[in-house]
Every structure is written in C-alpha cells, then in structure tokens.
Design an enzyme around this catalytic site. Structure first.
Site, PDB file in Angstrom:
ATOM      1  N   GLY A  11       1.202  -1.123   0.164  1.00  0.00           N
ATOM      2  CA  GLY A  11       0.079  -0.064  -0.125  1.00  0.00           C
ATOM      3  C   GLY A  11       0.710   1.086  -0.074  1.00  0.00           C
ATOM      4  N   TYR A 154     -12.273  -3.947  11.542  1.00  0.00           N
ATOM      5  CA  TYR A 154     -11.172  -2.792  11.529  1.00  0.00           C
ATOM      6  C   TYR A 154     -10.413  -3.579  13.247  1.00  0.00           C
ATOM      7  CZ  TYR A 154      -7.866   0.557  10.749  1.00  0.00           C
ATOM      8  OH  TYR A 154      -6.509   1.679  10.448  1.00  0.00           O
ATOM      9  N   ALA A 157      -9.300  -6.659  13.816  1.00  0.00           N
ATOM     10  CA  ALA A 157      -7.936  -6.928  11.971  1.00  0.00           C
ATOM     11  C   ALA A 157      -6.389  -6.302  12.994  1.00  0.00           C
ATOM     12  CB  ALA A 157      -8.261  -6.712  10.981  1.00  0.00           C
ATOM     13  N   LYS A 158      -6.840  -5.017  13.247  1.00  0.00           N
ATOM     14  CA  LYS A 158      -5.878  -4.527  13.757  1.00  0.00           C
ATOM     15  C   LYS A 158      -5.140  -4.741  15.087  1.00  0.00           C
ATOM     16  CE  LYS A 158      -4.856  -1.787  10.654  1.00  0.00           C
ATOM     17  NZ  LYS A 158      -4.094  -0.995   9.703  1.00  0.00           N
TER      18      LYS A 158
HETATM   19  P1  NAP Z   1      -4.816   4.756   2.308  1.00  0.00           P
HETATM   20  O1  NAP Z   1      -5.389   6.249   2.551  1.00  0.00           O
HETATM   21  O2  NAP Z   1      -5.947   4.480   1.901  1.00  0.00           O
HETATM   22  O3  NAP Z   1      -4.344   4.185   1.640  1.00  0.00           O
HETATM   23  C1  NAP Z   1      -4.099   2.657   1.377  1.00  0.00           C
HETATM   24  C2  NAP Z   1      -3.253   2.460   0.659  1.00  0.00           C
HETATM   25  O4  NAP Z   1      -3.232   0.417   0.721  1.00  0.00           O
HETATM   26  C3  NAP Z   1      -3.451   2.365  -0.841  1.00  0.00           C
HETATM   27  O5  NAP Z   1      -2.110   2.837  -1.104  1.00  0.00           O
HETATM   28  C4  NAP Z   1      -3.868   1.049  -1.640  1.00  0.00           C
HETATM   29  O6  NAP Z   1      -3.511   0.958  -2.682  1.00  0.00           O
HETATM   30  C5  NAP Z   1      -3.230   0.185  -0.201  1.00  0.00           C
HETATM   31  N1  NAP Z   1      -4.407  -1.655  -0.603  1.00  0.00           N
HETATM   32  C6  NAP Z   1      -5.384  -1.193   0.186  1.00  0.00           C
HETATM   33  N2  NAP Z   1      -5.795  -2.467   0.099  1.00  0.00           N
HETATM   34  C7  NAP Z   1      -4.704  -3.254  -0.846  1.00  0.00           C
HETATM   35  C8  NAP Z   1      -4.901  -4.436  -1.115  1.00  0.00           C
HETATM   36  N3  NAP Z   1      -6.045  -5.557  -0.923  1.00  0.00           N
HETATM   37  N4  NAP Z   1      -3.581  -5.355  -1.181  1.00  0.00           N
HETATM   38  C9  NAP Z   1      -3.023  -4.033  -1.863  1.00  0.00           C
HETATM   39  N5  NAP Z   1      -2.541  -2.678  -1.550  1.00  0.00           N
HETATM   40  C10 NAP Z   1      -4.078  -2.204  -0.755  1.00  0.00           C
HETATM   41  O7  NAP Z   1      -4.841   4.568   3.716  1.00  0.00           O
HETATM   42  P2  NAP Z   1      -4.173   5.428   5.067  1.00  0.00           P
HETATM   43  O8  NAP Z   1      -4.875   5.678   5.851  1.00  0.00           O
HETATM   44  O9  NAP Z   1      -2.473   5.336   4.458  1.00  0.00           O
HETATM   45  O10 NAP Z   1      -3.339   4.258   5.934  1.00  0.00           O
HETATM   46  C11 NAP Z   1      -2.519   2.449   5.853  1.00  0.00           C
HETATM   47  C12 NAP Z   1      -2.392   2.109   6.999  1.00  0.00           C
HETATM   48  O11 NAP Z   1      -1.803   3.147   7.695  1.00  0.00           O
HETATM   49  C13 NAP Z   1      -3.724   1.368   7.070  1.00  0.00           C
HETATM   50  O12 NAP Z   1      -2.813   0.102   7.390  1.00  0.00           O
HETATM   51  C14 NAP Z   1      -4.298   1.489   8.177  1.00  0.00           C
HETATM   52  O13 NAP Z   1      -4.711   1.067   8.418  1.00  0.00           O
HETATM   53  C15 NAP Z   1      -3.497   2.714   8.638  1.00  0.00           C
HETATM   54  N6  NAP Z   1      -4.044   3.576   9.924  1.00  0.00           N
HETATM   55  C16 NAP Z   1      -4.438   4.441   8.902  1.00  0.00           C
HETATM   56  C17 NAP Z   1      -5.056   5.674  10.265  1.00  0.00           C
HETATM   57  C18 NAP Z   1      -5.221   7.086   9.895  1.00  0.00           C
HETATM   58  O14 NAP Z   1      -5.678   7.505  10.032  1.00  0.00           O
HETATM   59  N7  NAP Z   1      -5.627   7.277   7.819  1.00  0.00           N
HETATM   60  C19 NAP Z   1      -5.015   5.715  11.390  1.00  0.00           C
HETATM   61  C20 NAP Z   1      -4.249   4.214  11.957  1.00  0.00           C
HETATM   62  C21 NAP Z   1      -3.376   3.422  11.031  1.00  0.00           C
HETATM   63  P3  NAP Z   1      -4.713   1.505  -3.616  1.00  0.00           P
HETATM   64  O15 NAP Z   1      -4.109   3.207  -4.235  1.00  0.00           O
HETATM   65  O16 NAP Z   1      -4.143   1.133  -5.068  1.00  0.00           O
HETATM   66  O17 NAP Z   1      -5.778   1.500  -4.336  1.00  0.00           O
END
Ligand code: NAP
Length: 242
Positions: A11, A154, A157-158
């Site tokens: 991702g 979620y 999973a986390k």
């Molecule tokens: P995001 O902006 O939605 O980006 C998600 C990324 O994951 C994108 O590159 C997407 O690819 C890729 N992805 C999704 N499903 C996939 C799959 N099945 N196989 C391969 N790639 C996949 O998310 P983010 O906010 O940066 O979050 C990143 C991580 O941090 C996640 O694990 C999230 O749960 C965790 N997190 C985020 C937050 C927050 O506040 N944002 C807080 C706590 C934890 P595409 O671009 O091709 O769709």
C-alpha cells in the site's frame, strides 16, 4: 560499493505507505511499493522515489490473495535478491454498526488487514531468515488497542496485528529479524478524509491531526535505527491515548 538495501512497502502508493516509502528512500533504500488498483497514484509515487536517486518500482497485487502475493514477491526476490525491510501498511476500512455489519464487510477487512500480513510476511520472513537479517514494521491502529464503535471488523484486525507482531518478534528474533508495529491515531489521508476534525481535536493533546510523515518517521526509526527493539507497539497519536 556495498550491496543496495531493499524495502518493500505494501500500500505504498498513497497516504502513510507513500510517506514510508519516501522516508526509506531518503535513507538510501531502493523501494518496491505494492498497491491494489490505483496505477496512476502508484506511478506518480515511483517518480517521486526515483527523483531521490534510488531504484523504485510499483507492483500491483492484492495482499489478501495469497497466490498473488507469493507470485509477485517471488518475482521481486528474483530481481533484487533480498528484502531488508518490510512495511506491512496496506489496509482498508468498511465501517458500520456491528449488528448490521455484512459478512462481506467483516471478511474484506479481516482478509486485507490481518490475513494480508500473513500472506506477505510468510514469504518475506523465509528470505529474511536465510539472510539472517531483516526488519518488519506492521501498521496497527489505536483502534486495535482501544476499540471503536462502528469499527468492530477493523479493530479486530488491528488488534490481531498486535498479537501477530509480538509472536513473530519472539519467533524470528534469534534469526536476526526484528518485528514491531506502529499504532497511529488520526492521520490525514484518503482513509480519514470524511472525518469531522472539529470533533476530534479536543481529544488530542498535540491539537492537530497527524501527517503521514509523522508516522513514516517512526516507521523508519523502528525499521532501521532501533536495533535492540522488537515486539513493540508504538503509538503515533499526538497523545490521544496515554
Ligand atoms: P489509504 O490512504 O487509504 O491508502 C491505502 C493504501 O493501501 C493504498 O496504497 C492502496 O492501494 C493500498 N491497498 C488497499 N487494499 C489493498 C490490498 N488488498 N492489496 C494491496 N494494497 C492495498 O490508507 P492510509 O490512511 O495511508 O493507511 C495506511 C495504513 O495505516 C492502513 O493499514 C491503515 O489501517 C493504517 N492506519 C491509518 C490511520 C489513519 O488515520 N489514516 C490510522 C491508523 C492506522 P490503491 O491506491 O491501489 O488503492
């Protein structure tokens, strides 16, 4: 000249994963980013990575599909010969109240956010064991530590990522492999774009949402610098939970 080091960031095309990829590239890692479908974003990130003077490429596969993950990671290993750092970052949300949550929304989140880590880490760990060197950083969430209404899938999973991290740390430590996790709070990415900031800011002692780079710096610290740290979960949440 020594051999180049390689980081794989799942991702890595957008958000926190992209910031992690850039941070590792700034520290002279070649970087392979994985993504699910948004090729335009992935290609743009690869250009940003290359502009930092490292080798970079994007590989599309669904981490929830074990055959796809194995096939693509095998190709990466054939090409680069090693993976020094794995950032298990890819993740999704499918929020909804528990009693109305569909089987599909439960399964999609568990399959991507938890089983996806199993699929990717197993093949990478085998290589790291042969190398007798490697570092894995997993993206958990404060929601996995505290729970959240509307996010039972979620949070489960986390929380699973936390147990996974601690178990791998114990199992792989003697092979020179460290495994840690970060638990971000509210970080400004596409995932959180619909949140009402005003309702959250009161709860955050640092009085701002996090930037993807705030998380990336901690991921890089755990992945690269923290040589005597394994099995830990580090919150990156502006003090939301202390
Ligand atoms: P995001 O902006 O939605 O980006 C998600 C990324 O994951 C994108 O590159 C997407 O690819 C890729 N992805 C999704 N499903 C996939 C799959 N099945 N196989 C391969 N790639 C996949 O998310 P983010 O906010 O940066 O979050 C990143 C991580 O941090 C996640 O694990 C999230 O749960 C965790 N997190 C985020 C937050 C927050 O506040 N944002 C807080 C706590 C934890 P595409 O671009 O091709 O769709």
């Amino acid at each position: 000249m020594g051999e180049r080091k390689l980081a794989l960031v799942t991702g890595g095309s957008r958000g926190i994963g992209k910031a992690c990829a850039l941070e590792l590239a700034k520290n002279d890692f070649d970087v392979v980013i994985n993504y699910a479908g948004n090729t335009e974003a992935a290609n743009a990130t690869v250009e940003e990575l290359k502009a930092l003077g490292v080798t970079a490429e994007a590989v599309k596969f669904d981490i929830s599909n074990k055959a796809q993950a194995e096939e693509n990671i095998t190709k990466i290993l054939e090409k680069y010969g090693r993976i020094d750092v794995l950032v298990n970052n890819a993740g999704i949300t499918r929020d909804g109240l528990f009693v109305r949550m569909s089987d599909e929304n439960w399964n999609d989140v568990i399959n991507t956010n938890l089983t996806g880590l199993f699929n990717v880490s197993q093949i990478v760990a085998k290589t790291m064991m042969k190398q007798r060197f490697g570092s894995i950083v997993n993206l958990s969430s404060i929601v996995g530590l505290s729970g959240n209404a509307g996010q039972a899938n979620y949070a489960a999973a986390k929380a699973g990522v936390v147990g996974f991290t601690k178990s791998l740390a114990k199992e792989l430590g003697s092979r020179g492999i460290r495994v840690n996790a970060v638990a971000p709070g509210f970080i400004k990415t596409d995932m959180t774009k619909d949140l009402d900031e005003t309702k959250i800011l009161d709860l955050i002692p640092i009085k701002r949402l996090g930037e993807a780079e705030d998380v990336a710096k901690v991921v890089k610290f755990l992945a690269v610098d923290a040589a005597y740290v394994t099995g830990q979960v580090l919150r990156v949440d502006g003090g939301l939970i202390v």
